[in-house]
Design a protein around this motif. Sequence first.
Motif: not given
Length: 324
Positions: A305-324
């Motif tokens: 991204h052209h500036q730092p994003a809210d990586w922690n928020l994006l990470q939380t959402a990413l971790l939730k879509i793991r099936l295991n």
Amino acid sequence: MTRVNLITGFLGSGKTTTLLHLLANKPADENWAILVNEFGEIGIDGALLADRGATLKEIPGGCMCCVNGLPLQVGLNMLLKQAKPDRLIIEPTGLGHPKQLLNMLRAAVYQPWIQVDATLTLLDPRQLADARVVENENFRDQLVAADIIVANKSDRWSDNDRQRLQDWQQQFLGERQMVEAAWGHIDPALLTQPALADRAVPDASHHHHNSRPQGLAALKLDGQARWRRALNEGQDYASCGWIFDGETVFDTIKALEWARHAPVDRVKGVLRTADGLVNINRQGDDLFIETRPTTPPDSRIELIHHQPADWNLLQTALLKIRLN
């Protein structure tokens, strides 16, 4: 003697897609190698280009022209010695500056071993409407250094995009060749075109703020870690990437929705899902998805991204879509 091409282009111009097309159409009797560099630490392009019929080396975590070019020299020497390719294609990061790369390749020490052919620079004309891109020194200097301009993603152009391209062509193209392409479908014979006479390419003034020293391999997991992430910043851009172990499987639909809606400029990933391997490549609103029957050894995803994003928020959402 190995013939060498640079394929450059700003973020999202379609370099990796173009490489995939070239690899799929390379002469059967030629041995090719790819040296690929990425802005982030995770090494997505290496996973995207793996098992495509060419020897591959990655240099993640910055650009090849930094640190006195040492990562490039090491990677280049390894490929020339081990693979002995007929053709070597170098793909610098979209935020990489071409001058030091070209100077190094044309140095006397390499003249007995390599011949530098045409440098191809991909241009998405839609980016000509983005002042932040047009004012970026790497964007400008990549175009100056090109021998051939590939005006890519023609299937997405509006009339205004085409007019901006024509205006740019009249002002800057000169005697150089320009070809139009969709999905990076270019004639592989362009690689055999000779390099033109040197043009006055400015020196790079950028630098990186790496989270770790540059290396010659993508980030890996250590010990019993199931996943980890890595950050990088430089040239007014920021990246965050994650790597997950081979046991992690993602929900396909939720992963695609996550990638589609992530509030960042760039998303690239290679994910293990319940439906097999899924390659994700998003630039702005353009989303490309590829499924393959092979299974990758791990999952990797990178955001820029052209500036730092809210990586922690994006990470939380990413971790939730793991099936295991």
